[in-house]
Write an enzyme that holds these catalytic residues in place. Structure first.
Site, mmCIF file in Angstrom:
data_model
loop_
_atom_site.group_PDB
_atom_site.id
_atom_site.type_symbol
_atom_site.label_atom_id
_atom_site.label_comp_id
_atom_site.label_asym_id
_atom_site.label_seq_id
_atom_site.Cartn_x
_atom_site.Cartn_y
_atom_site.Cartn_z
ATOM 1 N N GLY A 233 -3.383 -6.403 0.737
ATOM 2 C CA GLY A 233 -3.064 -7.781 0.354
ATOM 3 C C GLY A 233 -1.769 -8.240 0.987
ATOM 4 O O GLY A 233 -0.713 -8.226 0.378
ATOM 5 N N GLU B 11 -0.695 2.128 11.903
ATOM 6 C CA GLU B 11 -1.884 1.580 12.545
ATOM 7 C C GLU B 11 -1.610 1.265 14.011
ATOM 8 O O GLU B 11 -2.475 1.414 14.853
ATOM 9 C CB GLU B 11 -2.304 0.316 11.804
ATOM 10 C CG GLU B 11 -3.685 -0.186 12.189
ATOM 11 C CD GLU B 11 -3.962 -1.577 11.661
ATOM 12 O OE1 GLU B 11 -3.014 -2.376 11.505
ATOM 13 O OE2 GLU B 11 -5.139 -1.863 11.405
#
Lengths: 290, 385
Positions: free
Chosen positions: B129, B248
């Protein structure tokens, strides 16, 4: 695989940069002697690529490029002084042919080495004032046939690395300019439109430089991918200069359009490197379809 | 600099390859389309657990988190091997690569036990989120508020583009905990279970299809979150966010390289022109080389932006050329099925048009190409802000 320059290679790059800065502006013969004395002509492919990138960065006026990457790979040795090579029978636009001590002529029968003095070489006025281009009558009008197929990988690498160096210089000049030059009360470089062009130039240079280093590695290790890698390096360098030329001149504005501004030397060097021995489009065509 | 492969990396790759030969489940051929990026089919849960137990899930992590302390080049080899065979190690990549990974870095022992390990073992799934209607690439503008309550926080606000939220069990949510602090300083990270009262998730379709439900709007109304769900120190959420994305980003370029390779492989017989193949091969080779370089020591993190820009734009231009090479057939929907195997669902559901449209995910998500260009210009080239 490892794709980072090691400590020795980084050190070499620094030394080369310093050596070039030291002899800059001296007579060409002195510059040439310095390079010979430092043993640069004997450098292995990757180190040679690093040296050539720095020479491109300086728009070097000496016959180093043709000697190291045209003459040497064709003959398997260094010339007695400077050398070059003729890749087609007509001998047109031969780099440094007007001042080479020895000329390697590629014929269908093999490579023939001719003393430079024996060739009638006529220097052609080129846009790059520091570049020696000449038409020669090589006396072997049968030529070599397929230009792109016969050119040694090292010759393509040499032009690509030189081109990348010139492009890097163009970007550096542009960066200096847009950091200093104020318009509308702000430095030009703070405008996003300017930043985005500069970023694209950087990415194009990184792409081309990576492929240049890869090409050098494949030549050094005689990897089966070497011919393909050479086409990729030459094509990427040509594409890079196209973008860097366009954005570089544009971002310099009217000041870049003058004869007095040194930007012109690097624009012309980069463009020449693309046009010699086949432009980007020619080398894209030569790449294998997987 | 050298072309030759590191024997330790190749040994590692071979070991993993043998493992895959022996353990890849037959269901992996099932071609089951995942519901969303947080929906994990039952057989895939078992598969992820198998990888976890054998230390092949996140090889860079220690064994208790599904790894074996592998080096970065070994981790790259692991991902390359998965890509080469088109195998997913998880249908919940954000849960694995971002959320569990940040809990391992920033979480308490209890958070690791209660959330990170179950996410890694595919017992639960997680979504991120981060984005809000008024804050996309500009995370520091986020407005969702968390005010202190006796035993924790009460959260109010809205998230958007929350991939897989409707299938996820928990959200790693970034919220403003100090409205008076400078924009970067007043943010905290909270774990919010999606079954908490006041959490409402509304999935909506993507450009690919109306029923391609991955994106969600998430409305948070008076959501009570216990204090023990705070990840990292209070008001240090900025650090958690950057750390999370860092996990990532390091190997992000590999996914672009995979896509370029897929496009190359899948377009071989389409009559696409030589010029296009040449450009594609050059982009792919340069991307790989610059990606390998990024594995070296002390690289400037801003160089990730070079990889992202180069990779995502190359994929986009290659997808467009592939679409054009197929002519009108490229428009047909759904599906041009290729000779696909294993779990790469995105490929066998994609029309050529869809692939092109989806390529915009790369130039928009995780910081748009425009933001990447600003980062390159300011942090690498030193242009003034």
């Amino acid at each position: 695989m490892e794709f980072e320059l090691d400590e020795e290679q980084r050190l070499l790059r620094r030394t080369v940069r310093e050596a070039i800065a030291k002899v800059r502006g001296r007579p060409e013969a002195q510059q040439w002697d310095t390079y010979l004395r430092l043993g640069w002509l004997e450098a292995p492919p990757l180190e040679l690529a690093l040296i050539l990138e720095e020479l491109g960065y300086a728009a070097d006026p000496t016959p180093f490029l043709a000697t190291a990457t045209w003459f040497a790979p064709l003959t398997g040795r260094l010339p007695t002084g400077s050398g070059t090579a003729v890749f087609d029978g007509a001998g047109r636009y031969v780099l440094d042919a007007d001042r080479a001590d020895e000329v390697a002529v590629l014929t269908t029968g093999g490579v023939v080495v001719v003393p430079g003095a024996r060739l009638a070489a006529e220097r052609v006025p080129a846009l790059d004032p520091h570049l020696h281009l000449a038409h020669v009558d090589a006396g072997h009008a049968d030529g070599a046939g397929d230009l792109v197929a016969e050119v040694p990988d090292l010759a393509l690498l040499g032009l690509a690395a030189t081109c990348v160096g010139a492009c890097r210089r163009i970007l550096d000049l542009v960066l200096d300019h847009v950091k200093q030059r104020e318009q509308f009360g702000r430095p030009l470089g703070s405008f996003q439109a300017v930043k985005h062009k500069a970023a694209d130039m950087h990415v194009a240079i990184e792409r081309a430089r990576a492929l240049t280093h890869f090409c050098a590695l494949t030549i050094a290790e005689d990897d089966p991918r070497r011919a393909d890698a050479a086409h990729m390096a030459k094509a990427a360098a040509g594409e890079c200069q196209r973008l860097v030329f366009r954005h570089g001149l544009q971002l310099f504005g009217a000041m870049g359009f003058t004869w007095e501004n040194e930007l012109q030397y690097y624009l012309k060097r980069a463009q020449a490197c693309d046009l010699l021995l086949g432009s980007a489009a020619v080398h894209r065509k030569a790449l294998l379809v997987p | 600099m050298k072309l030759t492969d590191d024997p330790e990396v190749e040994e590692f790759r071979a070991e993993f390859s043998d493992f895959l030969d022996a353990h890849l489940p037959a269901e992996a051929e099932a071609r089951e389309r995942a519901g969303s990026s947080a929906h994990v089919p039952e057989w895939a849960r078992r598969w992820q657990r198998t990888l976890f137990d054998a230390g092949w899930l996140l090889p860079g992590q220690p064994p208790e988190f599904g790894g074996r302390g592998a080096t970065l080049p070994q981790q790259l080899a692991h991902l390359e091997e998965l890509a080469r065979r088109r195998i997913y190690h998880s249908f919940n990549p954000q849960g694995l690569g971002i959320i569990a990974a940040s809990l391992i870095t920033f979480g308490t022992e209890e958070q690791k036990r209660r959330w990170a390990v179950p996410i890694l073992r595919a017992e639960i799934t997680a979504a991120l989120g981060m984005s809000e209607p008024e804050a996309g690439s500009d995370l520091a503008s986020l407005r969702t508020r968390a005010v202190p309550a006796p035993d924790g926080f009460v959260v109010d606000g809205q998230k958007i583009w929350t991939s897989g939220a409707h299938d996820a069990d928990v959200l790693l949510t970034f919220v403003r905990t100090d409205p008076d602090a400078p924009r970067h300083r007043g943010i905290s990270a909270l774990l919010i279970p999606t079954d908490t009262e006041g959490v409402e998730r509304r999935p909506f379709g993507s450009i690919a299809a109306e029923d391609d439900l991955d994106f969600n709007e998430v409305f948070l109304t008076g959501v009570r979150v216990p204090r023990e769900n705070l990840v990292g120190p209070l008001n240090e959420g900025w650090r958690v966010a950057n750390g999370s994305l860092g996990h990532e980003r390091t190997l992000l370029w590999l996914s672009y390289a995979e896509r370029l390779e897929d496009l190359l492989r899948d377009s071989r017989d389409t009559g696409a022109d030589q010029d296009w193949y040449a450009t594609l091969r050059m982009d792919l080779t340069a991307l790989r080389l610059l990606g390998y370089r990024q594995l070296g020591e002390d690289r400037d993190p801003a160089e990730i932006s070079v990889l992202k820009l180069l990779g995502s734009e190359a994929v986009q231009s290659a997808s467009l050329h592939a679409l054009e090479a197929h002519g009108a057939e490229g428009l047909s929907h759904p599906v041009r099925t290729g000779p696909y195997r294993h779990m790469h669902h995105e490929h066998f559901i994609s029309s050529w048009f869809e692939r092109y449209a989806r390529s915009f995910a790369g130039t928009i998500a995780g910081g748009t190409s425009e933001i990447q260009r600003n980062i390159i210009a300011e942090r690498i080239l030193g242009l003034p802000r």
